[in-house]
Each structure stands twice: as C-alpha cells, then as structure tokens.
Design a protein around this motif. Structure first.
Motif, mmCIF file in Angstrom:
data_model
loop_
_atom_site.group_PDB
_atom_site.id
_atom_site.type_symbol
_atom_site.label_atom_id
_atom_site.label_comp_id
_atom_site.label_asym_id
_atom_site.label_seq_id
_atom_site.Cartn_x
_atom_site.Cartn_y
_atom_site.Cartn_z
ATOM 1 N N GLY A 26 0.826 -1.203 0.000
ATOM 2 C CA GLY A 26 0.000 0.000 0.000
ATOM 3 C C GLY A 26 0.858 1.250 0.000
ATOM 4 N N GLU A 27 0.221 2.349 0.379
ATOM 5 C CA GLU A 27 0.923 3.630 0.439
ATOM 6 C C GLU A 27 1.036 4.075 1.881
ATOM 7 O OE1 GLU A 27 -0.624 6.643 -2.145
ATOM 8 O OE2 GLU A 27 -1.148 5.172 -3.665
ATOM 9 N N TRP A 28 2.058 4.792 2.187
ATOM 10 C CA TRP A 28 2.234 5.346 3.528
ATOM 11 C C TRP A 28 2.616 6.800 3.374
ATOM 12 C CZ3 TRP A 28 1.192 3.280 8.243
ATOM 13 C CH2 TRP A 28 1.571 4.052 9.341
ATOM 14 N N ASP A 29 1.638 7.655 3.529
ATOM 15 C CA ASP A 29 1.888 9.092 3.492
ATOM 16 C C ASP A 29 1.982 9.568 4.929
ATOM 17 O OD1 ASP A 29 1.730 9.186 0.718
ATOM 18 O OD2 ASP A 29 -0.448 9.381 0.769
ATOM 19 N N GLY A 30 3.055 10.180 5.283
ATOM 20 C CA GLY A 30 3.199 10.706 6.631
ATOM 21 C C GLY A 30 4.283 10.010 7.417
ATOM 22 N N ASP A 31 4.168 10.140 8.730
ATOM 23 C CA ASP A 31 5.168 9.598 9.645
ATOM 24 C C ASP A 31 4.521 8.674 10.658
ATOM 25 O OD1 ASP A 31 7.645 10.878 8.837
ATOM 26 O OD2 ASP A 31 6.732 12.753 9.496
ATOM 27 N N ALA A 32 5.340 7.886 11.319
ATOM 28 C CA ALA A 32 4.876 6.982 12.364
ATOM 29 C C ALA A 32 5.520 7.366 13.690
ATOM 30 C CB ALA A 32 5.244 5.540 12.023
#
Length: 110
Positions: free
Chosen positions: A49-55
């Motif tokens: 999938g996609e991961w936009d941002g931070d964790a």
C-alpha cells in the motif's frame, strides 16, 4: 502487559507551537513509564500500500499507564500545541504477552 500509543501523522506545520510541544512531551511521559520506540524516522519503506506521513510509537508498561498519560493534566496542557499544528490518527492499544502466536487469535474467531 505493555501498551502503545501509535500515531500515523499525516501532516505537521513546523513552527513555535510544535517545537514547544516536542520540548515538553518527554516530561509528560516520564511519570507513566512512557518512552518513544519510533519517532518520525526519516528512513522508512512502504512494503504494501501507500504510507503518506510519519509513524510514532510510544511504549507504556500497560494500558492503565497509557490512558493515565493521555488523560493527565500535564499532557492535556500541551495537547493543543500538537492538535493545532499536526493532523494525525492516534490509538492506544495493548500489546500481547511474551510468546504470543498469531494462531491464538483463532480461538476467538471460532
């Protein structure tokens, strides 16, 4: 059993408010045994999938401590510094016991 505060940070407006929040959050965690495990790493790899941002992942000794931190006057005082400058989804979740195996989830599904 450990618990975690997990945030998926979608956007951050860098400025004095968020800098003050970052300078003050550690002191709010200490009384509850909280510690950062992951904090917006520059290196990440989306493998599905996609991961936009931070964790962000913060560990606590248990759900009681995680909840007490979230509800604490010290954290509530700095919370607007974050919410006014950051869009994020945040969840408090319990960990699993040592030795846990995914197959154990089948017992609750049958």
């Amino acid at each position: 059993m450990t618990a975690y505060a997990i945030a998926h940070v979608r956007s951050v407006e860098l400025g004095p408010g968020i800098l003050e929040y970052l300078a003050r959050i550690d002191a709010t965690l200490e009384p509850f045994g909280g510690r950062f495990l992951v904090h917006a790493p520059k290196e990440r790899r989306a493998v599905e999938g996609e991961w936009d941002g931070d964790a962000i992942v913060i560990e606590f000794p248990g759900m009681a401590e995680a909840t007490a931190w979230w509800d604490s006057p010290a954290y509530r005082e700095i919370l607007p510094l974050r919410t006014q400058h950051m869009a994020a989804d945040i969840v408090l979740v319990p960990g699993v016991p040592a030795g846990y195996r995914a197959a154990e989830a089948l017992d609750g599904l049958r």
